[in-house]
Every structure is written in structure tokens, then in C-alpha cells.
Design a protein around this motif. Sequence first.
Motif, PDB file in Angstrom:
ATOM      1  N   ALA A  14       0.823  -1.207   0.000  1.00  0.00           N
ATOM      2  CA  ALA A  14       0.000   0.000   0.000  1.00  0.00           C
ATOM      3  C   ALA A  14       0.857   1.258   0.000  1.00  0.00           C
ATOM      4  O   ALA A  14       0.496   2.268  -0.623  1.00  0.00           O
ATOM      5  CB  ALA A  14      -0.934  -0.005   1.205  1.00  0.00           C
ATOM      6  N   GLU A  15       2.021   1.209   0.689  1.00  0.00           N
ATOM      7  CA  GLU A  15       2.884   2.397   0.766  1.00  0.00           C
ATOM      8  C   GLU A  15       3.388   2.845  -0.600  1.00  0.00           C
ATOM      9  O   GLU A  15       3.834   3.988  -0.741  1.00  0.00           O
ATOM     10  CB  GLU A  15       4.093   2.111   1.675  1.00  0.00           C
ATOM     11  N   ASN A  16       3.302   1.979  -1.580  1.00  0.00           N
ATOM     12  CA  ASN A  16       3.819   2.373  -2.886  1.00  0.00           C
ATOM     13  C   ASN A  16       2.909   3.320  -3.648  1.00  0.00           C
ATOM     14  O   ASN A  16       3.200   3.683  -4.787  1.00  0.00           O
ATOM     15  CB  ASN A  16       4.169   1.144  -3.722  1.00  0.00           C
ATOM     16  N   VAL A  17       1.833   3.769  -3.015  1.00  0.00           N
ATOM     17  CA  VAL A  17       1.113   4.917  -3.579  1.00  0.00           C
ATOM     18  C   VAL A  17       2.054   6.122  -3.643  1.00  0.00           C
ATOM     19  O   VAL A  17       1.933   6.958  -4.543  1.00  0.00           O
ATOM     20  CB  VAL A  17      -0.159   5.260  -2.760  1.00  0.00           C
ATOM     21  N   PHE A  18       3.002   6.191  -2.704  1.00  0.00           N
ATOM     22  CA  PHE A  18       3.959   7.294  -2.715  1.00  0.00           C
ATOM     23  C   PHE A  18       4.985   7.116  -3.829  1.00  0.00           C
ATOM     24  O   PHE A  18       5.468   8.094  -4.411  1.00  0.00           O
ATOM     25  CB  PHE A  18       4.649   7.396  -1.354  1.00  0.00           C
ATOM     26  N   VAL A 220      18.993   0.707  10.612  1.00  0.00           N
ATOM     27  CA  VAL A 220      19.342   1.546   9.463  1.00  0.00           C
ATOM     28  C   VAL A 220      19.005   0.782   8.191  1.00  0.00           C
ATOM     29  O   VAL A 220      19.526  -0.316   7.960  1.00  0.00           O
ATOM     30  CB  VAL A 220      20.825   1.948   9.468  1.00  0.00           C
ATOM     31  N   SER A 221      18.112   1.342   7.396  1.00  0.00           N
ATOM     32  CA  SER A 221      17.743   0.766   6.104  1.00  0.00           C
ATOM     33  C   SER A 221      18.433   1.577   5.018  1.00  0.00           C
ATOM     34  O   SER A 221      18.149   2.761   4.854  1.00  0.00           O
ATOM     35  CB  SER A 221      16.226   0.825   5.901  1.00  0.00           C
ATOM     36  N   THR A 288      15.099  -7.271  -2.161  1.00  0.00           N
ATOM     37  CA  THR A 288      15.494  -7.045  -3.557  1.00  0.00           C
ATOM     38  C   THR A 288      14.437  -6.243  -4.309  1.00  0.00           C
ATOM     39  O   THR A 288      14.264  -6.395  -5.511  1.00  0.00           O
ATOM     40  CB  THR A 288      15.724  -8.395  -4.261  1.00  0.00           C
ATOM     41  N   ARG A 289      13.741  -5.378  -3.603  1.00  0.00           N
ATOM     42  CA  ARG A 289      12.661  -4.571  -4.176  1.00  0.00           C
ATOM     43  C   ARG A 289      12.724  -3.181  -3.548  1.00  0.00           C
ATOM     44  O   ARG A 289      13.412  -2.971  -2.542  1.00  0.00           O
ATOM     45  CB  ARG A 289      11.312  -5.219  -3.850  1.00  0.00           C
ATOM     46  N   PRO A 290      11.989  -2.222  -4.092  1.00  0.00           N
ATOM     47  CA  PRO A 290      11.921  -0.901  -3.446  1.00  0.00           C
ATOM     48  C   PRO A 290      11.276  -1.013  -2.067  1.00  0.00           C
ATOM     49  O   PRO A 290      10.279  -1.718  -1.897  1.00  0.00           O
ATOM     50  CB  PRO A 290      11.041  -0.083  -4.396  1.00  0.00           C
ATOM     51  N   ALA A 291      11.830  -0.329  -1.084  1.00  0.00           N
ATOM     52  CA  ALA A 291      11.262  -0.322   0.261  1.00  0.00           C
ATOM     53  C   ALA A 291      10.004   0.530   0.309  1.00  0.00           C
ATOM     54  O   ALA A 291       9.861   1.494  -0.447  1.00  0.00           O
ATOM     55  CB  ALA A 291      12.289   0.216   1.254  1.00  0.00           C
ATOM     56  N   GLY A 293       9.305   2.587   2.512  1.00  0.00           N
ATOM     57  CA  GLY A 293       9.651   3.934   2.966  1.00  0.00           C
ATOM     58  C   GLY A 293      10.564   4.696   2.027  1.00  0.00           C
ATOM     59  O   GLY A 293      11.086   5.763   2.396  1.00  0.00           O
ATOM     60  N   LEU A 294      10.752   4.185   0.806  1.00  0.00           N
ATOM     61  CA  LEU A 294      11.682   4.824  -0.131  1.00  0.00           C
ATOM     62  C   LEU A 294      11.338   6.285  -0.384  1.00  0.00           C
ATOM     63  O   LEU A 294      12.230   7.131  -0.544  1.00  0.00           O
ATOM     64  CB  LEU A 294      11.674   4.045  -1.455  1.00  0.00           C
ATOM     65  N   HIS A 295      10.051   6.602  -0.409  1.00  0.00           N
ATOM     66  CA  HIS A 295       9.628   7.974  -0.712  1.00  0.00           C
ATOM     67  C   HIS A 295      10.129   8.981   0.312  1.00  0.00           C
ATOM     68  O   HIS A 295      10.176  10.186   0.046  1.00  0.00           O
ATOM     69  CB  HIS A 295       8.100   8.044  -0.774  1.00  0.00           C
ATOM     70  N   GLN A 296      10.516   8.490   1.514  1.00  0.00           N
ATOM     71  CA  GLN A 296      10.997   9.408   2.545  1.00  0.00           C
ATOM     72  C   GLN A 296      12.284  10.110   2.133  1.00  0.00           C
ATOM     73  O   GLN A 296      12.624  11.172   2.662  1.00  0.00           O
ATOM     74  CB  GLN A 296      11.178   8.643   3.856  1.00  0.00           C
TER      75      GLN A 296
END
Length: 376
Positions: A14-18, A220-221, A288-291, A293-296
Motif C-alpha cells: 500500500a505504501e507504494n502509492v507514494f 538503518v535501512s 530485492t525490491r523498493p522499500a 519507505g523509499l519515498h521518505q
Amino acid sequence: MVSRVRVWLNRTYAENVFFMDQLRSNPHSRPVEIHATHGDPDSPVLAAADTADLEPEGLSPAAYVEFALDQCQRRGIDVFVPRLHQATIAAHREEFRAVGTALLAPPARAVHVFEDKVTAYQAVEALGVPVPPYYRVRDADQLLAAVEELEAGGHKACFKPAAGAGGVGFRVVTRTPFSLSHLNGFPSPYVPLDLVLQALRDAGEAVDWLVMPRLEQPEVSVDCLVAPDGRVRMAVGRTKNGRRRGFTLNPAWIEPARRLAEGFGLHYLSNIQFRMYGDDPVLMDVNTRPAGGLHQLALCGLNAPWAAVQLALGEDPGDLLPAPLGADYTVVSGPRAVRPVSLPHQRPDVPAVARPFPLAPTPGVRPHSADSPLTV
């Protein structure tokens, strides 16, 4: 006129709306149309997409590849960001390229390494990146032996599935007997050892768990972006310590992450997580995918999703360097729209196409033709 880019995200978080928001707000003002598919009709990614479909259930990985190839060809997908069946899809990269679609995913061999956490730790150790003590357990006796060894070293033991994503199945072992104290307040990850051992013995079947010490904060990510030529274009750490979040370029976290991303060929977007084992950072997990929280990283002035799409298209986004690092922050939830009607949904100015897989009608909602756009 600048050409449109058509991107597909399959059964994503769901977070990948960002992630989708950042693609549309790319710094080149390039038109982006997003296709999304999911098994949950109430996933917000379906509402956020320009076109959306429910995914057929029960497909084998091989059958899903056929479904995905059909989606890419019919929808004119330029870049496919697979989450579900990522390794199988990556193994068919040339077939997707033949229909004009670039995969935003690492090579299949790199994905396979990190599907099993024990195999991953063994491979990572061989590369010289520190990992915590770990044990693979299959039954109650092996679990008890691993817990006792960790406790003898002064550690709390925890376990999770050897194969899995996120925090699903994560538990912390306690010697405290089950009592009303376990029923007060919110549910916690702590489970009494005697109950876990009894459940394993009663089940009469093997499990596949990774047992390790509970690692300490900060977590730490490190979000990495790696070009197909193996060159790291971005490596920025996101720190988490309780509610407080922040960013770091400390080599203690960044250098081992870069070594892993380069050494295993984690092309495009990956997320490498560390925690503290005593005074030393050790690897916790590799995604091996976008996190989610990447949009942060937008707080550091970075648009990693768009740079990854550029790389997939054969374009050069340059190196992504935060200048400066963003201020500390916290994360709060907020509302996102869901579809008010049954799928398929098409944005009014994006033509709908025929569908090879029928959708079950939603009770109380008039069925729509797959060729008829739905109004919002």
C-alpha cells in the motif's frame, strides 16, 4: 513532444502509492501513466493508478508469467516493477524485452540468494559483511538448543520464518509463564518458550525458522540504486530509533550496503537493513525490491523511483547525492482513497482493453463491461 512512460506495479504494498506519486512528479515533467494490479480490490494502489485490474488467483509462477506478458503487451507497458513472483519474472527478462517492456528488478540469481534468509546469511558472510549468530531450526529440540545457546551468551532469542517478507512471523522468546500480563495492553511479539515448544510438539510437522539474537536499535535501512552495469548510483541510509527517523551517510552502514549491492548485482532498487549486535552493526535483512519507505528520501531532495525508471529505459540519471541530508522526522498514517466501485477501472482518457480473465461481480454493484470505462 515528450513521450509518455507507462509503468506497471503488480500486487505491491500500500505504501507504494507514494512511489507512484513520485513517478508522476518527476523532475523532467515527463508524462507517466501507471497501471496497477492486485488481489485486494480495496488496495489503495488500485485507486491511485490510471488503470487497474484485479489479478487472477491461483496461478502458478509460470502461469503468472504468461499473465504478466499479456498485460505488458496489451497495456503497452514500458517498465514493469514486479513484486509478486519477482524471481520467476526476472528469469524471463528477455521475453518481456521482446514485447517492449523493461523489468525494474535484479537478475533472477540475485533474487534467489535472498529468498532464504539462512542461505543469504551464508552468502553474505562469504563476502565479508558481518551477520549476527543464527541457527536454522526444524523442530522443538533444535529451537530449545538454539535459545539456550543464545541466552548463555546474554542475548534474548527471537525467531522468524527462514523465507518471508516484512515482520510476518517474527516473535521474541521469553521465559515468563503465560499470564494475564500477556493479555493487558496491545498484543506484543513476546511468546513464552514453553508454549512455543508445546505447539511445535503438538503440530507433529517440521518448521523452517531462523533463530537469532534480538538485535538492538538503531535500525538503518540503506536504500540502494544500482545501474545494470553494476555501478551504485545511490546509497542513503534511513535511521529508525523508536519514533524518531533520520538519514545517514555513515560508512559503517553505507559501505557494507554498497558491497552487497555491487557484489550480488542488486540492480535497480533494493533495501539493505542493519541493526546493532553489541557495539557493531550487522546485517538484518536484504530486500530485492523498493522499500515501502523509499519515498521518505524526498526529504533529502531525491526521487529514487524516477531515477530507477530512467535506468530501466536506458537513460542516465547520474549519481543521486543528498544535499543536504534531511532533518529528523517521524511517520504518521493518513487517509488514501480506495475504489468506490468494482474493477476494472480506467481513467476516462485512457482507453480500456479486453480482459482475458473474468472478474467476479461485487454484490450490489451492477457489472461493467471490460471495455467500458467506469466513472469515479
